[in-house]
Design a protein around this motif. Structure first.
Motif, short mmCIF file in Angstrom:
data_model
loop_
_atom_site.label_atom_id
_atom_site.label_comp_id
_atom_site.label_asym_id
_atom_site.label_seq_id
_atom_site.Cartn_x
_atom_site.Cartn_y
_atom_site.Cartn_z
N UNK A 95 0.85 -1.18 0.00
CA UNK A 95 0.00 0.00 0.00
C UNK A 95 0.89 1.24 0.00
N UNK A 96 0.33 2.36 -0.42
CA UNK A 96 1.09 3.60 -0.40
C UNK A 96 1.44 3.97 1.05
N UNK A 97 2.69 4.34 1.33
CA UNK A 97 3.04 4.76 2.69
C UNK A 97 2.48 6.14 3.04
N UNK A 98 2.23 6.93 2.02
CA UNK A 98 1.63 8.25 2.20
C UNK A 98 0.92 8.60 0.89
N UNK A 99 -0.10 9.41 0.98
CA UNK A 99 -0.86 9.79 -0.22
C UNK A 99 -0.68 11.27 -0.51
N UNK A 100 -0.58 11.56 -1.80
CA UNK A 100 -0.37 12.94 -2.22
C UNK A 100 -0.01 12.99 -3.68
N UNK A 101 0.45 14.15 -4.12
CA UNK A 101 0.84 14.33 -5.52
C UNK A 101 2.18 13.66 -5.77
N UNK A 102 2.27 12.87 -6.85
CA UNK A 102 3.54 12.25 -7.21
C UNK A 102 4.40 13.30 -7.90
N UNK A 103 5.50 13.66 -7.25
CA UNK A 103 6.35 14.75 -7.75
C UNK A 103 7.65 14.26 -8.37
N UNK A 104 7.93 12.97 -8.27
CA UNK A 104 9.14 12.41 -8.88
C UNK A 104 8.93 10.92 -9.10
N UNK A 105 9.42 10.42 -10.23
CA UNK A 105 9.18 9.02 -10.56
C UNK A 105 10.49 8.26 -10.69
N UNK A 106 10.37 6.97 -10.55
CA UNK A 106 11.50 6.04 -10.64
C UNK A 106 12.18 6.12 -12.01
N UNK A 107 13.50 6.08 -11.96
CA UNK A 107 14.28 5.96 -13.20
C UNK A 107 14.56 7.25 -13.91
N UNK A 108 13.93 8.34 -13.50
CA UNK A 108 14.10 9.60 -14.22
C UNK A 108 15.55 10.07 -14.11
#
Length: 282
Positions: free
Chosen positions: A154-167
């Motif tokens: 599950x998500x540890x915290x909820x909110x706007x995704x501001x950075x993604x994996x691999x970028x």
């Protein structure tokens, strides 16, 4: 025609035919001895189930197998297009499968206005950085047969995704290493909950790059890291259940604003946490 073919088979030829079939059944690859479920993609994680006592290898990596036969496979950000899975059973026979790993395209992420010292550390900072890196590596080396990852995610915290994996990150105009986690923007003090069961293996109040840092081990060399925390609510050695409060979001370390950076590792491979959880609620 079928009747003629039947008449042509003598007892000798019939025995020979049955022997050939038996050899083909033995030599033809069959995968009834295990099951696999997960994401066959760069940054993906796969959970396997086989017989207890089976030895599993992913390419050159020996993979732990639990007493119940569960094991984990992980693929790095730049994992090659194929991996070879080999299982050796207690009776000595083995089977192999070539896993096709899908390639991903990664975003370019520019982050400006960072303190210069956080982008290009001074010589006096390097000793501290090396010491903290050693602590993180040691925490991720725990060899524990637990299968806490079977609780799901599950998500540890909820909110706007501001950075993604691999970028690929460009900091203050200078290309740097890729980002290996998923960033969730949230106010300082927002409660962080355990995404799955685990054991706390590292608590550090202030690392140079990651600030308040917490590592949670999920068993069999699979772990989660939570970075930039303002407060950590657990201690090393604590047994954690999914959903338990473990920390609070902060803006510590190398950041431009408050957020949680959630990362996952399987051995030396960087795993994309976002592949394991449902879409972020709007």
């Amino acid at each position: 025609m079928a009747e003629n073919q039947h008449k042509m088979k003598s007892p000798v030829s019939l025995v020979r035919y049955l022997l050939i079939c038996a050899v083909l059944l033995i030599s033809t690859p069959g995968y009834a001895g295990y099951t696999l479920e997960g994401n066959y993609v760069q940054g993906g994680l796969v959970v396997g189930k086989t017989e207890p006592g089976v030895q599993v290898k992913l390419d050159d990596l020996s993979v732990a197998v639990s007493d119940q036969g569960y094991f984990v496979l992980g693929f790095d950000r730049d994992h090659p297009p194929q991996s070879r899975l080999r299982l050796t059973y207690p009776d000595g026979h083995s089977e192999e499968q070539v896993l096709e790993i899908a390639r991903r395209e990664y975003k370019i992420q520019r982050i400006d206005n960072l303190p210069k010292r956080k982008v290009t550390p001074e010589k006096m900072d390097l000793k501290r950085i090396r010491r903290e890196s050693a602590l993180v590596k040691a925490a991720r080396k725990l060899d524990d047969p637990r299968t806490d990852y079977l609780t799901g995610w599950q998500w540890p915290v909820k909110g706007r995704i501001s950075g993604v994996y691999g970028s690929q990150r460009i900091l203050n105009g200078k290309p740097r290493r890729p980002h290996y986690g998923v960033d969730v923007a949230a106010p300082v003090g927002t409660l962080v909950r355990a995404p799955a069961d685990g054991v706390v293996t590292l608590v550090h109040p202030d690392m140079f790059f990651s600030g308040g840092t917490l590592i949670l081990d999920h068993g069999q060399h699979l772990s989660s890291s939570f970075l930039h925390l303002s407060e950590i609510l657990v201690k090393e050695g604590d047994r954690i259940r999914q959903g338990d409060p473990i920390a609070r979001v902060g803006a510590t370390g190398r950041v431009t604003g408050p957020h949680l950076d959630w990362r996952m590792n399987f051995h030396q491979f960087q795993i994309d946490p976002q592949l394991l959880v449902p879409p972020m609620p709007q």
